[in-house]
Design a protein around this motif. Structure first.
Motif, mmCIF file in Angstrom:
data_model
loop_
_atom_site.group_PDB
_atom_site.id
_atom_site.type_symbol
_atom_site.label_atom_id
_atom_site.label_comp_id
_atom_site.label_asym_id
_atom_site.label_seq_id
_atom_site.Cartn_x
_atom_site.Cartn_y
_atom_site.Cartn_z
ATOM 1 N N UNK A 219 0.809 -1.212 0.082
ATOM 2 C CA UNK A 219 0.043 -0.092 -0.033
ATOM 3 C C UNK A 219 0.765 1.293 0.023
ATOM 4 N N UNK A 220 2.038 1.327 0.496
ATOM 5 C CA UNK A 220 2.742 2.327 0.724
ATOM 6 C C UNK A 220 3.726 2.678 -0.556
ATOM 7 N N UNK A 221 3.805 1.958 -1.518
ATOM 8 C CA UNK A 221 4.747 2.018 -2.341
ATOM 9 C C UNK A 221 4.384 3.054 -3.512
ATOM 10 N N UNK A 222 4.987 4.051 -3.952
ATOM 11 C CA UNK A 222 5.002 5.100 -4.931
ATOM 12 C C UNK A 222 5.833 4.859 -6.199
ATOM 13 N N UNK A 223 5.525 5.330 -7.201
ATOM 14 C CA UNK A 223 6.514 4.886 -8.562
ATOM 15 C C UNK A 223 7.365 5.962 -8.704
ATOM 16 N N UNK A 224 7.517 7.053 -8.112
ATOM 17 C CA UNK A 224 8.319 8.167 -8.295
ATOM 18 C C UNK A 224 8.860 8.888 -6.787
ATOM 19 N N UNK A 225 9.264 7.731 -6.004
ATOM 20 C CA UNK A 225 9.604 8.356 -4.713
ATOM 21 C C UNK A 225 11.308 7.921 -4.476
#
Length: 312
Positions: A219-225
């Motif tokens: 749930x906490x994954x971001x594709x640009x962090x």
């Protein structure tokens, strides 16, 4: 050379991509070069060839499923002058649950004619002793990879695809492997120490939250962090795995003590058993005892085509 290239995988989504393209192709008010993929890896070859051929701004539009998108992006790492637009037309479409995709022909036409905007996105890598794989969604080892491999190589899949029931084969093998899968162990390595995990069902490294056709595994994954997330499922009874399974679609599984998640820029693991691996839902390799694997994030690796008002 046209600065718009469209790549269509007509078999994606059990023919859904082909039907969509047939309904759109005569309604595009801009010039383009069209390719229809003919074999595994064809989309990678096409995208890389066009990216190499010109340094002028280039828009590549993918019409297909997560596998098609994976192939195209694998050929475009580091080509900053190329933007990738996506029309999701596969079966699982996990990419489109996080990233901006064109949902209507009007959206696509407006973008091509009026916008040149894009946003840099991360890409994950999995490095073995002999190969390097890229993934935009996730990669990992264990139960899920075994199910995908068995289903994709099943004689049942083609038969069920013809009936429009191709997804059933994954459910059948998921139930089968729930009772047959042999759990494994691995060690998470870092500069200070080694952490061993026993009785493991699977490990997944994510660049975005979703996998398996809508399961919100991370749930906490971001594709640009500039970060990736490691999810470990271990010491979980078979009956409880079945119980927890439904909670994954809502990202509620992380509350269970058997689910461990770690965030970093890089993970190195040592496998202690023979286990199937996958990248973006496709078979990657089979591990051997003592083999090591490194997951990393490559920041700003590719350009997502999107209107300026849309956020990923």
């Amino acid at each position: 050379m046209n600065n718009v290239v469209i790549i269509v995988n007509e078999v994606a989504g059990q023919g859904r991509a082909k039907k969509l393209w047939e309904s759109w192709k005569d309604r595009l008010p801009f010039s383009f070069t069209l390719f229809k993929t003919e074999y595994s890896g064809h989309a990678t070859a096409i995208s890389k060839e066009y990216a190499d051929a010109s340094q002028e701004p280039l828009l590549i539009i993918a019409i297909g499923g997560d596998g098609t998108i994976h192939e195209i992006l694998s050929g475009l790492i580091g080509y900053n002058h190329v933007r990738v637009g996506v029309v999701s037309a596969g079966s699982g479409n996990d990419f489109g649950r996080t990233f901006f995709v064109f949902k209507t022909i009007e959206q696509l036409n407006e973008y091509v004619l009026e916008f040149q905007s894009s946003e840099y996105m991360d890409m994950g890598t999995l490095k073995t002793n002999s190969e390097k794989f890229h993934f935009v969604n996730n990669a990992g080892f264990g139960f899920d990879a075994h199910v995908v491999y068995a289903a994709n190589n099943s004689s049942w899949k083609k038969w069920l695809n013809r009936l429009g029931l191709g997804k059933l084969v994954y459910i059948l093998y998921l139930v089968k492997e729930l009772f047959c899968f042999q759990k494994f162990s691995f060690s998470l390595l870092n500069k200070e120490d080694e952490i061993k995990f026993e009785d493991v069902w699977f490990i997944t490294v994510c660049n975005q939250p979703y996998f398996g056709g809508g399961m919100k595994i991370s749930p906490s994954s971001l594709p640009n962090d500039s970060l990736i997330e490691l999810t470990i499922v271990h010491h979980l009874k078979r009956t409880k795995l079945l119980f927890i399974f439904g909670t994954v679609f809502f990202g509620k599984h992380t509350a269970y003590k058997e689910i461990k998640q770690i965030q970093a820029k890089e993970f190195t693991i040592q496998m202690n058993d023979e286990v199937y691996g996958h990248v973006d839902g496709e078979f990657s390799c089979m591990t051997t005892p003592g083999s090591t694997f490194t997951f990393k994030v490559e920041s700003d690796a590719w350009n997502l085509a999107k209107p300026p008002s849309k956020r990923s």
